[in-house]
Write a protein that holds these residues in place. Structure first.
Motif, PDB file in Angstrom:
ATOM      1  N   MET A  63       0.843  -1.204   0.000  1.00  0.00           N
ATOM      2  CA  MET A  63       0.000   0.000   0.000  1.00  0.00           C
ATOM      3  C   MET A  63       0.879   1.256   0.000  1.00  0.00           C
ATOM      4  O   MET A  63       1.934   1.264   0.637  1.00  0.00           O
ATOM      5  CB  MET A  63      -0.874   0.052   1.273  1.00  0.00           C
ATOM      6  N   GLU A  65       0.028   5.126   1.144  1.00  0.00           N
ATOM      7  CA  GLU A  65      -1.079   5.861   1.766  1.00  0.00           C
ATOM      8  C   GLU A  65      -0.644   7.215   2.306  1.00  0.00           C
ATOM      9  O   GLU A  65       0.401   7.308   2.973  1.00  0.00           O
ATOM     10  CB  GLU A  65      -1.648   5.054   2.941  1.00  0.00           C
ATOM     11  N   LYS A  81      -7.474   1.117   7.045  1.00  0.00           N
ATOM     12  CA  LYS A  81      -7.183   0.507   5.738  1.00  0.00           C
ATOM     13  C   LYS A  81      -6.231  -0.676   5.900  1.00  0.00           C
ATOM     14  O   LYS A  81      -6.402  -1.705   5.249  1.00  0.00           O
ATOM     15  CB  LYS A  81      -6.546   1.537   4.795  1.00  0.00           C
ATOM     16  N   GLN A  84      -8.111  -3.661   7.265  1.00  0.00           N
ATOM     17  CA  GLN A  84      -8.982  -4.287   6.255  1.00  0.00           C
ATOM     18  C   GLN A  84      -8.204  -5.006   5.164  1.00  0.00           C
ATOM     19  O   GLN A  84      -8.535  -6.121   4.785  1.00  0.00           O
ATOM     20  CB  GLN A  84      -9.867  -3.225   5.608  1.00  0.00           C
ATOM     21  N   LYS A  85      -7.132  -4.386   4.671  1.00  0.00           N
ATOM     22  CA  LYS A  85      -6.441  -4.948   3.506  1.00  0.00           C
ATOM     23  C   LYS A  85      -5.365  -5.954   3.866  1.00  0.00           C
ATOM     24  O   LYS A  85      -5.085  -6.869   3.096  1.00  0.00           O
ATOM     25  CB  LYS A  85      -5.797  -3.821   2.687  1.00  0.00           C
ATOM     26  N   VAL A  86      -4.707  -5.762   5.023  1.00  0.00           N
ATOM     27  CA  VAL A  86      -3.541  -6.597   5.340  1.00  0.00           C
ATOM     28  C   VAL A  86      -3.743  -7.368   6.656  1.00  0.00           C
ATOM     29  O   VAL A  86      -3.310  -8.513   6.786  1.00  0.00           O
ATOM     30  CB  VAL A  86      -2.249  -5.730   5.417  1.00  0.00           C
TER      31      VAL A  86
END
Ligand code: NAD
Length: 263
Positions: A63, A65, A81, A84-86
């Motif tokens: 990511m 960010e 984030k 949620q993503k990692v």
């Protein structure tokens, strides 16, 4: 040669703006060890440089960010984030500092309340702000590293309130080391000597500082970006598994000298 394999690890690197950033010196070593990396940076203007820098590492970069550490809501959004993503991070690299220009141009005694607040907020509180959101998603064996400077303990002319901020940063890392120690999370500072980066170039007389530090250090030379990156990698890796709350100098032995005959 010791082979450090971090291919099941994820690092958040906060504070890279270009290839000369010390955060990048650490990131390069982590990436070479197979670690996956998330980069956060102050503003959208940093995106093109970060995209170019990280492109060769493909999927290893998870990511990119924006996160201005002066704003809690941006820090919250970053960690939301990541969750949620990692789902987790193993390493947090803090490579952020800022002080208003006038605090380094004017004598320290003239530092304004606002100048003090900004320097300590961005350069020291941000470690706590990031660590308190990171800790809940850091498994045992995780590690946090922040970059500090010798002006935390001795007077370095022109460094001024940034020296005070670095003292606060180092103390913050020790209190975090205590709070997070039982969870198996280590927190340390790396203290490089002067290095030619964008942040450093804004310090008045920086080139003179570079030359003097090299001459008067125990080894007669300044550290390299590689030296700084390697020390960060060591502090992230299990090789430093019982080291926490420390400030480790990477400065060619400048900080151990009490006197020098060099002019
Ligand atoms: P740099 O300019 O490359 O990095 C500083 C980073 O801080 C930049 O990426 C900048 O965008 C970021 N930053 C500033 N304000 C921010 C904010 N509000 N939110 C998010 N990010 C913000 O310079 P550097 O020299 O690589 O600095 C990295 C760290 O190394 C700093 O903590 C610095 O004090 C420390 N350090 C530098 C030297 C040196 O001589 N260069 C020596 C010892 C320690």
């Amino acid at each position: 040669m010791v082979n450090i394999d971090l291919s099941d690890k994820v690092a958040l690197i906060a504070g890279v703006q270009n290839e000369y950033s010390l955060g990048w010196a650490a990131a390069k070593k982590l990436l070479a060890a197979g670690c996956k990396c998330i980069f956060s940076f102050q503003g959208e203007r940093n995106i093109p440089a970060l995209e170019k820098l990280t492109a060769p590492f493909g999927d290893q970069v998870l990511m990119l960010e924006v996160c201005d550490v002066m704003y809690d809501e941006q820090i919250e959004a970053l960690f939301e984030k990541i969750k949620q993503k990692v789902g987790k991070i193993d390493y947090l690299m803090h490579a952020i500092a800022f002080t208003p220009r006038e605090t380094q141009e004017n004598p320290f005694v003239q530092t304004s309340r606002e100048g003090w607040k900004i320097a300590l907020d961005v350069s020291a509180y941000s470690l706590l702000a990031l660590a308190q959101r990171a800790a809940p998603i850091m498994p045992a064996g995780s590690s946090i590293v922040a970059l500090t400077y010798y002006a935390s303990e001795k007077v370095v002319p022109k460094y001024n309130v940034m020296g005070v901020a670095k003292a606060a940063l180092e103390a913050t890392s020790r209190y975090l080391a205590y709070d997070l120690g039982a969870a198996g999370i280590r927190v340390n500072c790396v203290s490089p000597g002067p290095m030619r980066t964008v942040a450093a170039k804004s310090i008045p007389g920086f080139t003179q500082m570079l030359e003097k530090a090299a001459k008067t250090s125990a080894m007669g030379k300044n550290a390299t970006f590689d030296d700084v990156g390697n020390m960060c990698l060591f502090l992230f890796s299990p090789m430093s598994g019982a080291t926490t709350g420390e400030t480790i100098y990477v400065d060619g032995g400048y900080s151990v000298m009490g006197m020098s005959f060099e002019s």
